[in-house]
Design a protein around this motif. Structure first.
Motif, PDB file in Angstrom:
ATOM      1  N   GLY A 191      -8.096  82.604  64.811  1.00 56.84           N
ATOM      2  CA  GLY A 191      -6.864  83.097  64.231  1.00 56.84           C
ATOM      3  C   GLY A 191      -6.145  81.984  63.490  1.00 56.84           C
ATOM      4  N   THR A 192      -5.137  82.371  62.711  1.00 56.84           N
ATOM      5  CA  THR A 192      -4.393  81.385  61.940  1.00 56.84           C
ATOM      6  C   THR A 192      -3.724  80.360  62.841  1.00 56.84           C
ATOM      7  OG1 THR A 192      -3.959  83.000  60.171  1.00 56.84           O
ATOM      8  CG2 THR A 192      -2.533  81.077  60.273  1.00 56.84           C
ATOM      9  N   SER A 193      -3.162  80.815  63.952  1.00 57.18           N
ATOM     10  CA  SER A 193      -2.466  79.890  64.853  1.00 57.18           C
ATOM     11  C   SER A 193      -3.418  78.831  65.406  1.00 57.18           C
ATOM     12  CB  SER A 193      -1.809  80.658  66.001  1.00 57.18           C
ATOM     13  OG  SER A 193      -2.782  81.386  66.743  1.00 57.18           O
ATOM     14  N   MET A 194      -4.651  79.234  65.722  1.00 55.44           N
ATOM     15  CA  MET A 194      -5.631  78.285  66.241  1.00 55.44           C
ATOM     16  C   MET A 194      -6.052  77.292  65.163  1.00 55.44           C
ATOM     17  SD  MET A 194      -7.301  77.179  68.807  1.00 55.44           S
ATOM     18  CE  MET A 194      -7.066  78.518  69.990  1.00 55.44           C
ATOM     19  N   ILE A 195      -6.236  77.781  63.942  1.00 54.16           N
ATOM     20  CA  ILE A 195      -6.606  76.904  62.833  1.00 54.16           C
ATOM     21  C   ILE A 195      -5.518  75.865  62.596  1.00 54.16           C
ATOM     22  CG2 ILE A 195      -7.013  76.821  60.342  1.00 54.16           C
ATOM     23  CD1 ILE A 195      -8.382  79.529  60.571  1.00 54.16           C
ATOM     24  N   VAL A 196      -4.259  76.329  62.602  1.00 52.87           N
ATOM     25  CA  VAL A 196      -3.134  75.412  62.385  1.00 52.87           C
ATOM     26  C   VAL A 196      -3.067  74.371  63.494  1.00 52.87           C
ATOM     27  CG1 VAL A 196      -0.620  75.241  62.289  1.00 52.87           C
ATOM     28  CG2 VAL A 196      -1.791  77.090  61.072  1.00 52.87           C
ATOM     29  N   GLN A 197      -3.213  74.827  64.724  1.00 51.60           N
ATOM     30  CA  GLN A 197      -3.140  73.913  65.855  1.00 51.60           C
ATOM     31  C   GLN A 197      -4.242  72.857  65.800  1.00 51.60           C
ATOM     32  OE1 GLN A 197      -3.060  75.931  69.612  1.00 51.60           O
ATOM     33  NE2 GLN A 197      -2.826  74.071  70.810  1.00 51.60           N
ATOM     34  N   MET A 198      -5.438  73.274  65.376  1.00 50.73           N
ATOM     35  CA  MET A 198      -6.560  72.333  65.303  1.00 50.73           C
ATOM     36  C   MET A 198      -6.414  71.352  64.143  1.00 50.73           C
ATOM     37  SD  MET A 198      -9.662  75.043  66.081  1.00 50.73           S
ATOM     38  CE  MET A 198     -10.950  73.844  65.723  1.00 50.73           C
ATOM     39  N   SER A 199      -5.719  71.749  63.099  1.00 48.98           N
ATOM     40  CA  SER A 199      -5.605  70.901  61.904  1.00 48.98           C
ATOM     41  C   SER A 199      -4.390  69.978  61.937  1.00 48.98           C
ATOM     42  CB  SER A 199      -5.535  71.774  60.645  1.00 48.98           C
ATOM     43  OG  SER A 199      -4.400  72.619  60.680  1.00 48.98           O
ATOM     44  N   VAL A 200      -3.548  70.119  62.953  1.00 42.27           N
ATOM     45  CA  VAL A 200      -2.335  69.300  63.040  1.00 42.27           C
ATOM     46  C   VAL A 200      -2.675  67.812  63.069  1.00 42.27           C
ATOM     47  CG1 VAL A 200      -0.506  68.607  64.636  1.00 42.27           C
ATOM     48  CG2 VAL A 200      -0.784  71.000  64.031  1.00 42.27           C
ATOM     49  N   GLY A 201      -3.721  67.453  63.800  1.00 43.18           N
ATOM     50  CA  GLY A 201      -4.120  66.047  63.880  1.00 43.18           C
ATOM     51  C   GLY A 201      -4.440  65.468  62.515  1.00 43.18           C
ATOM     52  N   ALA A 202      -5.120  66.251  61.675  1.00 45.07           N
ATOM     53  CA  ALA A 202      -5.464  65.783  60.332  1.00 45.07           C
ATOM     54  C   ALA A 202      -4.221  65.623  59.468  1.00 45.07           C
ATOM     55  CB  ALA A 202      -6.442  66.755  59.676  1.00 45.07           C
ATOM     56  N   VAL A 203      -3.262  66.534  59.630  1.00 46.64           N
ATOM     57  CA  VAL A 203      -2.016  66.444  58.869  1.00 46.64           C
ATOM     58  C   VAL A 203      -1.245  65.195  59.277  1.00 46.64           C
ATOM     59  CG1 VAL A 203       0.179  67.564  58.363  1.00 46.64           C
ATOM     60  CG2 VAL A 203      -1.889  68.947  58.579  1.00 46.64           C
ATOM     61  N   LYS A 204      -1.194  64.925  60.576  1.00 45.16           N
ATOM     62  CA  LYS A 204      -0.507  63.721  61.063  1.00 45.16           C
ATOM     63  C   LYS A 204      -1.178  62.458  60.530  1.00 45.16           C
ATOM     64  CE  LYS A 204       0.596  63.538  65.395  1.00 45.16           C
ATOM     65  NZ  LYS A 204       0.460  63.638  66.875  1.00 45.16           N
ATOM     66  N   THR A 205      -2.511  62.484  60.464  1.00 48.98           N
ATOM     67  CA  THR A 205      -3.252  61.339  59.921  1.00 48.98           C
ATOM     68  C   THR A 205      -2.891  61.117  58.458  1.00 48.98           C
ATOM     69  OG1 THR A 205      -5.095  61.716  61.449  1.00 48.98           O
ATOM     70  CG2 THR A 205      -5.550  60.406  59.474  1.00 48.98           C
ATOM     71  N   GLU A 206      -2.736  62.221  57.722  1.00 53.00           N
ATOM     72  CA  GLU A 206      -2.355  62.125  56.311  1.00 53.00           C
ATOM     73  C   GLU A 206      -0.951  61.565  56.170  1.00 53.00           C
ATOM     74  OE1 GLU A 206      -2.386  62.213  52.216  1.00 53.00           O
ATOM     75  OE2 GLU A 206      -4.015  62.247  53.697  1.00 53.00           O
ATOM     76  N   TYR A 207      -0.044  61.984  57.037  1.00 50.63           N
ATOM     77  CA  TYR A 207       1.319  61.442  57.002  1.00 50.63           C
ATOM     78  C   TYR A 207       1.309  59.937  57.251  1.00 50.63           C
ATOM     79  CZ  TYR A 207       3.444  66.110  56.956  1.00 50.63           C
ATOM     80  OH  TYR A 207       3.849  67.371  56.599  1.00 50.63           O
ATOM     81  N   ALA A 208       0.486  59.507  58.205  1.00 51.25           N
ATOM     82  CA  ALA A 208       0.387  58.077  58.493  1.00 51.25           C
ATOM     83  C   ALA A 208      -0.174  57.324  57.284  1.00 51.25           C
ATOM     84  CB  ALA A 208      -0.487  57.845  59.718  1.00 51.25           C
ATOM     85  N   ALA A 209      -1.152  57.930  56.593  1.00 48.95           N
ATOM     86  CA  ALA A 209      -1.739  57.302  55.410  1.00 48.95           C
ATOM     87  C   ALA A 209      -0.715  57.191  54.282  1.00 48.95           C
ATOM     88  CB  ALA A 209      -2.956  58.095  54.944  1.00 48.95           C
ATOM     89  N   LEU A 210       0.240  58.110  54.242  1.00 49.51           N
ATOM     90  CA  LEU A 210       1.291  58.067  53.226  1.00 49.51           C
ATOM     91  C   LEU A 210       2.346  57.016  53.532  1.00 49.51           C
ATOM     92  CD1 LEU A 210       1.874  61.885  52.605  1.00 49.51           C
ATOM     93  CD2 LEU A 210       1.068  60.232  50.914  1.00 49.51           C
TER      94      LEU A 210
END
Length: 281
Positions: A191-210
């Motif tokens: 489901g969308t909620s599971m996809i979002v929850q699993m991708s949060v780590g990648a988003v945080k990594t991108e924020y750190a890279a910025l």
């Protein structure tokens, strides 16, 4: 009960307001557990990242994500972002928020509504998962071979030093379409909620890279949600006080009117009996 109803007519407005306030109070009380849940789930576990749509993303990372989207999804995503570089008018303000802008252009999310964020969540979430999965697989030959089977070629056989994502972007459109279809099929059961929850780590990594302060992002979310909880609690308290006040006014007024009515009936009865007694005498 029905005899008392006619006495409530002058206080009908107060009663309706009290009922409305009770409704607001009930909703406020029911909202508090949701805010607490958000603090735990989004604030603590997800570091303040609520969805898979980053507020900003490097151009190089965005190009990687676009490689695993259909043409329609690419258009939808790019329409909601603005490319910012050193020649942009708001460069000075944006580079303070995203220090990595000094090194390369970035895409900044426009002021879009929540419905649009909900629409982009599964699109970007799946791409984030695939990109981060490939990056992890390249460091593990066995995992690279397994993931390559889903794409139709063995990632483990790619020579060292070759940019896999640049190579994928140069693939024929038919091959890219096949890859994106395979990705959609792999994530169909989630489901969308599971996809979002699993991708949060990648988003945080991108924020750190910025160059963003991810800990401050987490703190800001917790403080903001906590303030909302306090405001909702205050609203509930004010509603409770107002309902008590309106109820007291209604009860006092009703008692006064009933007392007056009783006195009038007693007075009328006494006057009638006195007249009867006078006539009899």
């Amino acid at each position: 009960m029905f005899r008392l109803a006619k006495y409530l007519k002058p206080y009908l407005l107060l009663i309706l307001i009290a009922v409305a306030l009770l409704f607001v109070q009930a909703n406020a009380d029911l909202a508090l557990p949701d805010y607490m849940s958000n603090i735990v789930n989004y604030g603590i576990q997800q570091g303040g990242v609520v969805n898979a749509v980053p507020t900003a993303i490097r151009q190089s990372e965005m190009n990687r994500l676009l490689a695993f989207m259909s043409a329609g999804n690419q258009t939808a995503v790019l329409a909601d972002y603005t490319l910012v570089d050193k020649n942009s008018a708001d460069y000075a303000a944006q580079v303070k928020l995203y220090p990595d802008l000094a090194k390369e252009p970035i895409y900044v999310l426009k002021n879009v509504d929540p419905a649009e964020i909900t629409k982009l969540d599964p699109i970007m979430g799946k791409s984030f998962l695939v990109v981060s999965g490939i990056e992890q697989a390249l460091a593990n030959p066995a995992a690279a071979k397994a993931m390559g089977q889903a794409f139709g070629f063995d990632l483990s056989k790619i020579p060292a030093g070759v940019d896999v994502f640049a190579m994928l972007q140069k693939l024929p459109p038919a091959t890219l379409t096949k890859i994106t279809a395979s990705i959609d099929q792999k994530f169909a059961t989630l489901g969308t909620s599971m996809i979002v929850q699993m991708s949060v780590g990648a988003v945080k990594t991108e924020y750190a890279a910025l160059g963003m302060d991810t800990s401050q992002t987490q703190t800001n979310y917790i403080v903001h949600t906590g303030m909302l909880m306090l405001l909702v609690t205050l609203l509930s308290v004010l509603c409770t006080i107002a309902v008590g006040y309106l109820s007291a006014r209604t009860a006092a007024g009703l008692a006064r009117d009933l007392r007056r009515n009783v006195f009038k009936k007693v007075e009328s009865f006494a006057s009638t009996e006195f007249d009867k007694f006078s006539t009899a005498s």
